[in-house]
Write an enzyme that holds these catalytic residues in place. Structure first.
Site, PDB file in Angstrom:
ATOM      1  N   ASP A 208      -8.977  41.850 -81.826  1.00 54.36           N
ATOM      2  CA  ASP A 208      -9.109  43.199 -82.396  1.00 54.36           C
ATOM      3  C   ASP A 208      -8.421  44.262 -81.517  1.00 54.36           C
ATOM      4  OD1 ASP A 208     -11.114  42.596 -80.591  1.00 54.36           O
ATOM      5  OD2 ASP A 208     -12.740  43.504 -81.738  1.00 54.36           O
ATOM      6  N   HIS A 209      -7.931  43.866 -80.366  1.00 54.91           N
ATOM      7  CA  HIS A 209      -7.157  44.766 -79.493  1.00 54.91           C
ATOM      8  C   HIS A 209      -5.681  44.385 -79.521  1.00 54.91           C
ATOM      9  CE1 HIS A 209     -10.619  46.444 -77.054  1.00 54.91           C
ATOM     10  NE2 HIS A 209     -11.190  45.396 -77.609  1.00 54.91           N
TER      11      HIS A 209
ATOM     12  N   ASP B 263      -9.560  47.118 -70.574  1.00 53.97           N
ATOM     13  CA  ASP B 263     -10.366  47.613 -71.691  1.00 53.97           C
ATOM     14  C   ASP B 263     -11.490  48.433 -71.083  1.00 53.97           C
ATOM     15  OD1 ASP B 263     -11.954  48.137 -73.830  1.00 53.97           O
ATOM     16  OD2 ASP B 263     -12.389  46.038 -74.316  1.00 53.97           O
TER      17      ASP B 263
ATOM     18  N   GLU C 174     -11.838  39.917 -71.566  1.00 52.06           N
ATOM     19  CA  GLU C 174     -12.664  39.103 -72.470  1.00 52.06           C
ATOM     20  C   GLU C 174     -12.075  37.706 -72.638  1.00 52.06           C
ATOM     21  OE1 GLU C 174     -14.054  41.842 -75.975  1.00 52.06           O
ATOM     22  OE2 GLU C 174     -15.604  40.343 -75.554  1.00 52.06           O
TER      23      GLU C 174
ATOM     24  N   TYR D  50     -12.775  45.203 -67.217  1.00 49.98           N
ATOM     25  CA  TYR D  50     -13.409  45.148 -68.536  1.00 49.98           C
ATOM     26  C   TYR D  50     -14.744  45.887 -68.445  1.00 49.98           C
ATOM     27  CZ  TYR D  50     -15.719  43.424 -72.724  1.00 49.98           C
ATOM     28  OH  TYR D  50     -16.401  43.359 -73.911  1.00 49.98           O
TER      29      TYR D  50
ATOM     30  N   ASN E 125     -13.193  50.611 -72.792  1.00 50.04           N
ATOM     31  CA  ASN E 125     -14.180  50.795 -73.858  1.00 50.04           C
ATOM     32  C   ASN E 125     -14.576  52.247 -74.090  1.00 50.04           C
ATOM     33  OD1 ASN E 125     -14.979  48.566 -75.551  1.00 50.04           O
ATOM     34  ND2 ASN E 125     -15.677  47.504 -73.704  1.00 50.04           N
TER      35      ASN E 125
ATOM     36  N   ASN F  43      -6.860  42.868 -74.242  1.00 51.06           N
ATOM     37  CA  ASN F  43      -8.163  42.230 -74.470  1.00 51.06           C
ATOM     38  C   ASN F  43      -7.944  41.199 -75.573  1.00 51.06           C
ATOM     39  OD1 ASN F  43     -10.617  41.503 -75.701  1.00 51.06           O
ATOM     40  ND2 ASN F  43     -11.651  43.307 -74.880  1.00 51.06           N
TER      41      ASN F  43
END
Length: 271
Positions: A258-259, A155, A42, A113, A157, A15
């Site tokens: 951030d991933h 991702d 993303e 995603y 989540n 991501n």
DNA sequence: ATGGTTGGGGGCCAA
């Protein structure tokens, strides 16, 4: 950089939180790790503005892109041929959250995603959380129907296991680790007998994360991570699994996502 | 209990 046999593939899920903002990092990653297939989430760009030629120039001329304006968006770029590119409209929202393509040897690769789900873990007051649970329910039904050898990455989540988060107890009411989410992840896994590739290589006792918030000053020192990114394979592919690495160095690069990328090496069936 | 950061897109929202 070592050469690999032709049926050995290196597949990465990452991501990137905007592909256009992250091209320098992607460039460095491709040079250092030479993945055969890179699955991005993303990408935050509509399909026709995806930097296709940029990836082509680096050898990734096979591309399955499903983007939209502003948010979401997934792309699979590959040095191996991709055929039968398709995407599905999950939850009839029109979101770009999935793209599929067939790899050499016949395995289908699905890049997802999953909705993040907002802040409040209550489906009645928070429509984003309701959407996330509905999306996972659709993935459970889809997994149940899946008959062909498949690889699912992305991702998702959700951090399903206790050691997939820095504190199981403190995150039980935090979206990504609540029982309605983690129970759905296990139901999804069981529905196709999916192999959780990251946990194939790292025991469930060991902390294993792929995401660290931007909001911590020293992410590596505090290490309040979560395992939100996943690679799952059909049982028939388990014997071909060779290696897995969360390349968390990329989380310390300048202007990072951030991933962190998750790197998997495996032998694909010979087509 | 709160705030902390980032990207996209235009003057906040989603993550």
């Amino acid at each position: 950089m070592s050469s690999r046999p032709s049926d050995r593939a290196r597949i990465v899920t990452w991501n990137v939180n905007s592909v256009r903002a992250r091209l320098d990092l992607v460039d460095r990653f491709l040079l250092e790790h030479r993945p055969d297939v890179l699955c991005l989430q993303e990408i935050k760009v509509q399909t026709d503005l995806f930097p296709r030629s940029w990836f082509e120039e680096r050898g990734y001329r096979h591309q399955a892109v499903h983007g939209q304006r502003n948010h979401h968006g997934v792309a699979t770029v590959s040095r191996l041929p991709l055929t039968e590119v398709s995407s599905r409209d999950w939850c009839e929202k029109g979101d770009a959250r999935h793209v599929a393509a067939r790899l050499p040897g016949g395995v289908m690769l699905h890049n997802f995603y999953v909705p993040a789900g907002g802040d409040e873990p209550d489906r009645d007051s928070n429509p984003r959380f309701a959407h996330k649970l509905d999306f996972l329910d659709e993935m459970i039904a889809w997994s149940r129907e899946l008959s062909e050898p498949s690889i699912m990455v992305g991702d998702l989540n959700v951090a399903p296991l206790e050691r997939d988060v820095w504190s199981h107890r403190q995150l039980l009411k935090v979206v990504s680790h609540t029982p309605p989410e983690t129970e759905r992840m296990e139901a999804m896994r069981a529905a196709h007998d999916w192999v959780d590739v990251m946990r194939h290589f790292v025991s469930a006792d060991e902390p294993l994360y792929s995401w660290w918030s931007y909001r911590s000053k020293d992410w590596r020192k505090s290490n309040r991570g979560r395992r939100l990114d996943h690679v799952w394979v059909s049982p028939v592919l388990q014997g071909g699994l060779k290696a897995m690495q969360v390349f968390d160095d990329a989380r310390s690069w300048e202007r990072p996502s951030d991933h962190a990328p998750v790197i998997v090496d495996l032998d694909l069936p010979v087509g």
